[in-house]
Write a protein that holds these residues in place. Structure first.
Motif, PDB file in Angstrom:
ATOM      1  N   CYS A 298       0.836  -1.212   0.000  1.00 29.05           N
ATOM      2  CA  CYS A 298       0.000   0.000   0.000  1.00 29.05           C
ATOM      3  C   CYS A 298       0.866   1.256   0.000  1.00 29.05           C
TER       4      CYS A 298
ATOM      5  N   HIS B 126       3.895   1.477  -1.092  1.00 34.32           N
ATOM      6  CA  HIS B 126       4.557   1.561  -2.394  1.00 34.32           C
ATOM      7  C   HIS B 126       3.617   2.169  -3.440  1.00 34.32           C
ATOM      8  N   LYS B 127       2.357   1.716  -3.458  1.00 38.67           N
ATOM      9  CA  LYS B 127       1.375   2.261  -4.409  1.00 38.67           C
ATOM     10  C   LYS B 127       1.101   3.738  -4.132  1.00 38.67           C
ATOM     11  N   LEU B 128       1.003   4.101  -2.851  1.00 38.41           N
ATOM     12  CA  LEU B 128       0.798   5.500  -2.490  1.00 38.41           C
ATOM     13  C   LEU B 128       1.974   6.352  -2.971  1.00 38.41           C
TER      14      LEU B 128
ATOM     15  N   ALA C 119       4.040   5.710  -5.455  1.00 35.16           N
ATOM     16  CA  ALA C 119       4.042   5.795  -6.920  1.00 35.16           C
ATOM     17  C   ALA C 119       3.016   6.813  -7.406  1.00 35.16           C
ATOM     18  N   GLU C 120       1.841   6.811  -6.812  1.00 35.41           N
ATOM     19  CA  GLU C 120       0.809   7.763  -7.231  1.00 35.41           C
ATOM     20  C   GLU C 120       1.167   9.185  -6.824  1.00 35.41           C
ATOM     21  N   ALA C 121       1.716   9.353  -5.640  1.00 36.63           N
ATOM     22  CA  ALA C 121       2.135  10.687  -5.205  1.00 36.63           C
ATOM     23  C   ALA C 121       3.251  11.220  -6.102  1.00 36.63           C
TER      24      ALA C 121
ATOM     25  N   ARG D 180       3.647  10.447  -9.255  1.00 38.11           N
ATOM     26  CA  ARG D 180       2.992  10.780 -10.525  1.00 38.11           C
ATOM     27  C   ARG D 180       2.323  12.154 -10.449  1.00 38.11           C
ATOM     28  N   GLN D 181       1.809  12.492  -9.275  1.00 38.54           N
ATOM     29  CA  GLN D 181       1.111  13.770  -9.105  1.00 38.54           C
ATOM     30  C   GLN D 181       2.037  14.905  -8.679  1.00 38.54           C
TER      31      GLN D 181
ATOM     32  N   ASN E  15       3.704  15.197  -5.725  1.00 40.13           N
ATOM     33  CA  ASN E  15       3.702  15.492  -4.295  1.00 40.13           C
ATOM     34  C   ASN E  15       4.851  14.729  -3.639  1.00 40.13           C
ATOM     35  N   HIS E  16       6.040  15.323  -3.682  1.00 46.68           N
ATOM     36  CA  HIS E  16       7.210  14.581  -3.225  1.00 46.68           C
ATOM     37  C   HIS E  16       7.290  14.474  -1.708  1.00 46.68           C
TER      38      HIS E  16
ATOM     39  N   VAL F 139       5.680  11.193  -1.230  1.00 49.40           N
ATOM     40  CA  VAL F 139       6.615  10.199  -1.772  1.00 49.40           C
ATOM     41  C   VAL F 139       7.715   9.914  -0.750  1.00 49.40           C
TER      42      VAL F 139
END
Length: 165
Positions: free
Chosen positions: A6, A8-10, A12-14, A16-17, A19-20, A23
Motif C-alpha cells: 500500500c 509503495h502504491k501511495l 508511486a501515485e504521489a 505521478r502527481q 507530491n514529493h 513520496v
C-alpha cells in the motif's frame, strides 16, 4: 496502514502527481533507501542526502554509500569506499582525477609496492581534455512540484455548462 504494498502504491501515485512530500514519507515507511536518495537528489535536499550517506554507512551498504557519494559529488568518500573494497587502482584514479593529492600519493605508493602503478596509469588515466563531472545544482527547491491547472474540456462536461448559460 503498515502494508508495504500500500505504501509503495501511495508513493508511486504521489510521485505521478508531483507530491514529493508524500513520496518521501512512503519511501521512508517502506525503507526504500535507493529511491529515497534519488528523490533527495532531484529535489535538491543535500542535507538529507548527506544523512542517507551516513545511514548507508551504518547499514554496511557499500553501493548505497558509493551512489550517495556520487550524488553529493563527494570524491573523498568515493576514494574511501573504493579503498575499503580493495580497489586501489580505481581509488587512485579517482583521487588523482579529483585533485586529492595526499590520498593519490598514498595509493600510488601502495600500487608501486605491488608493481601495478604503471599499468594502472597507462590503462585508466583520462585523456588530456577530459573534464570532471559534478552533480548539477537543483534550481527548484520548493515544497512540492508545481501542478498545471487544467480546465474541463468539452467532453468533460465543460460543453454542457456553456449550453446551459
Amino acid at each position: 496502514a503498515d502494508d508495504k504494498d500500500c505504501w509503495h502504491k501511495l508513493g508511486a501515485e504521489a510521485l505521478r502527481q508531483g507530491n514529493h512530500q508524500i513520496v518521501e514519507m512512503a519511501y521512508q515507511k517502506t525503507k526504500d533507501f535507493e529511491r529515497l536518495s534519488f528523490l533527495y537528489l532531484i529535489t535538491g535536499n543535500v542535507d538529507k542526502l548527506s544523512k542517507m550517506l551516513k545511514i548507508a554507512e551504518m547499514r554496511g551498504d557499500v553501493m548505497g554509500r558509493f551512489h550517495n557519494a556520487l550524488y553529493l559529488g563527494d570524491a573523498a568518500e568515493r576514494v574511501k569506499v573504493l579503498r575499503e573494497m580493495q580497489q586501489p587502482g580505481l581509488a587512485y584514479i579517482t583521487a588523482k582525477t579529483h585533485g586529492l593529492t595526499e590520498q593519490a600519493d598514498e595509493l600510488a605508493a601502495q600500487l608501486a609496492a605491488a608493481d601495478m602503478l604503471e599499468k594502472v596509469e597507462a590503462a585508466l588515466l583520462p585523456p588530456g581534455k577530459a573534464g570532471l563531472l559534478f552533480p548539477p545544482t537543483p534550481i527548484f527547491r520548493e515544497s512540492n512540484w508545481p501542478l498545471l491547472r487544467v480546465s474541463k474540456g468539452y467532453f468533460d462536461g465543460g460543453g454542457e455548462a456553456t449550453k446551459a448559460e
